[in-house]
Design a protein around this motif. Structure first.
Motif, PDB file in Angstrom:
ATOM      1  N   LEU A   2       0.851  -1.181   0.000  1.00 12.40           N
ATOM      2  CA  LEU A   2       0.000   0.000   0.000  1.00 12.40           C
ATOM      3  C   LEU A   2       0.888   1.233   0.000  1.00 12.40           C
ATOM      4  CD1 LEU A   2      -2.473  -1.074   2.836  1.00 12.40           C
ATOM      5  CD2 LEU A   2      -2.728  -1.458   0.382  1.00 12.40           C
ATOM      6  N   ARG A   3       0.667   2.124  -0.953  1.00 14.01           N
ATOM      7  CA  ARG A   3       1.459   3.344  -1.043  1.00 14.01           C
ATOM      8  C   ARG A   3       0.770   4.463  -0.264  1.00 14.01           C
ATOM      9  NH1 ARG A   3       6.654   2.699  -3.170  1.00 14.01           N
ATOM     10  NH2 ARG A   3       6.582   1.143  -4.827  1.00 14.01           N
ATOM     11  N   LEU A  21      -2.266  -0.975   8.992  1.00 12.60           N
ATOM     12  CA  LEU A  21      -2.420  -2.033   7.990  1.00 12.60           C
ATOM     13  C   LEU A  21      -1.061  -2.542   7.542  1.00 12.60           C
ATOM     14  CD1 LEU A  21      -5.223  -0.384   5.816  1.00 12.60           C
ATOM     15  CD2 LEU A  21      -5.496  -2.081   7.633  1.00 12.60           C
ATOM     16  N   ASP A  22      -1.016  -3.782   7.115  1.00 12.51           N
ATOM     17  CA  ASP A  22       0.241  -4.365   6.648  1.00 12.51           C
ATOM     18  C   ASP A  22       0.627  -3.810   5.281  1.00 12.51           C
ATOM     19  OD1 ASP A  22       0.393  -5.965   8.893  1.00 12.51           O
ATOM     20  OD2 ASP A  22      -0.650  -7.654   7.945  1.00 12.51           O
ATOM     21  N   GLY A  23       1.929  -3.713   5.035  1.00 16.91           N
ATOM     22  CA  GLY A  23       2.434  -3.390   3.706  1.00 16.91           C
ATOM     23  C   GLY A  23       2.386  -1.935   3.330  1.00 16.91           C
ATOM     24  N   GLU A  50      -0.461  -0.592  -7.385  1.00 21.70           N
ATOM     25  CA  GLU A  50      -0.933  -0.885  -6.033  1.00 21.70           C
ATOM     26  C   GLU A  50      -1.844   0.233  -5.500  1.00 21.70           C
ATOM     27  OE1 GLU A  50       2.252  -0.868  -6.940  1.00 21.70           O
ATOM     28  OE2 GLU A  50       3.412   0.542  -5.758  1.00 21.70           O
ATOM     29  N   PRO A  51      -2.643  -0.064  -4.485  1.00 24.50           N
ATOM     30  CA  PRO A  51      -3.527   0.954  -3.902  1.00 24.50           C
ATOM     31  C   PRO A  51      -2.738   2.120  -3.324  1.00 24.50           C
ATOM     32  CG  PRO A  51      -4.203  -1.242  -3.207  1.00 24.50           C
ATOM     33  CD  PRO A  51      -2.881  -1.402  -3.886  1.00 24.50           C
ATOM     34  N   ILE A  52      -3.329   3.319  -3.419  1.00 22.37           N
ATOM     35  CA  ILE A  52      -2.736   4.525  -2.851  1.00 22.37           C
ATOM     36  C   ILE A  52      -3.677   5.056  -1.773  1.00 22.37           C
ATOM     37  CG2 ILE A  52      -1.907   6.859  -3.311  1.00 22.37           C
ATOM     38  CD1 ILE A  52      -1.549   6.030  -6.243  1.00 22.37           C
TER      39      ILE A  52
END
Length: 233
Positions: A2-3, A21-23, A50-52
């Motif tokens: 997750l960015r 949250l992880d990542g 990836e999600p932002i």
């Protein structure tokens, strides 16, 4: 992964990383971009599909980033809103207030933000002169003042660039699925956000605690899990 788009060190509210949250990986690290428009600012950041996750004004930069991605980026936007000319004027006034006693008037603000590159150049020159004069007034030589002056100016130009990049209209094209997570009294800026699939989650929290609120964490995790399932079904 997750960015995270969350300007460091400029607000007292809980950061996006408070979600736990992880990542989660930050996208804004020193040295920060010094670019005056959203597209140019986004071009300086490296992101894949990836999600932002973005907070407040950084939501605008997240949208510009999503438009650069080959695959649509899911976006989670916490209290999204654009910056205004007043925000930029206050940030510049803030910088000037930190180096008083120069005797020179601040730059006339006027229409400078309509020409971001000229604005940043003019403010950079103005702040350099001011901080150099302030340090010399303390009896310090030019060789000694050069480093601190450059650091001071860079920090304020970075923040002004961020505000400029988050200002104005967003690209018209749709992006990936969006979730806007709003605190109790934050206005709904869906008319400013790009067209596309938008979900709104209103949390019974003040702005300061929004990203640390359990409902925000659960809602964000649920949205991201749903988006991931859709990608692989």
């Amino acid at each position: 992964m997750l960015r995270i788009l969350d300007y460091p060190g400029r607000r007292p509210e809980a950061p996006v990383t408070a979600l736990g949250l992880d990542g989660m990986v930050g996208l804004l690290d020193d040295p920060l971009p010094v670019e005056g428009t959203g597209p140019a600012y986004a071009a300086r950041l490296d992101v894949g599909p990836e999600p932002i996750l973005a907070y407040c004004a950084a939501s605008a930069i997240a949208v510009h980033l999503a438009h650069r991605s080959v695959r649509p980026n899911p976006l989670v936007l916490f209290d999204p809103m654009p910056t205004t000319d007043d925000d930029i004027a206050h940030a510049y006034a803030d910088a000037v207030a930190q180096v008083p006693g120069d005797g020179e008037e601040p730059l006339p603000f006027g229409e400078l933000p309509s020409e971001p590159v000229k604005f940043l150049d003019a403010v950079g020159a103005d702040l350099t002169r001011r901080v150099d004069a302030a340090l010399r007034a303390q009896g310090l030589s030019g060789e000694v003042t050069a480093g601190p002056a450059a650091h001071f100016v860079r920090q304020h130009l970075s923040y002004l660039s961020y505000l400029l990049a988050a200002r104005g209209a967003l690209p018209d094209g749709p992006v990936g699925p969006m979730l806007q997570v709003l605190s109790r009294e934050h206005p709904d800026h869906r008319g400013w956000l790009p067209p596309g699939q938008l979900t709104t989650l209103r949390i019974d929290s003040d702005r300061a605690g929004l990203t640390a609120h359990e409902e925000a964490r659960v809602g964000t995790a649920s949205f991201l899990a749903t988006v991931t399932r859709r990608q692989y079904t």
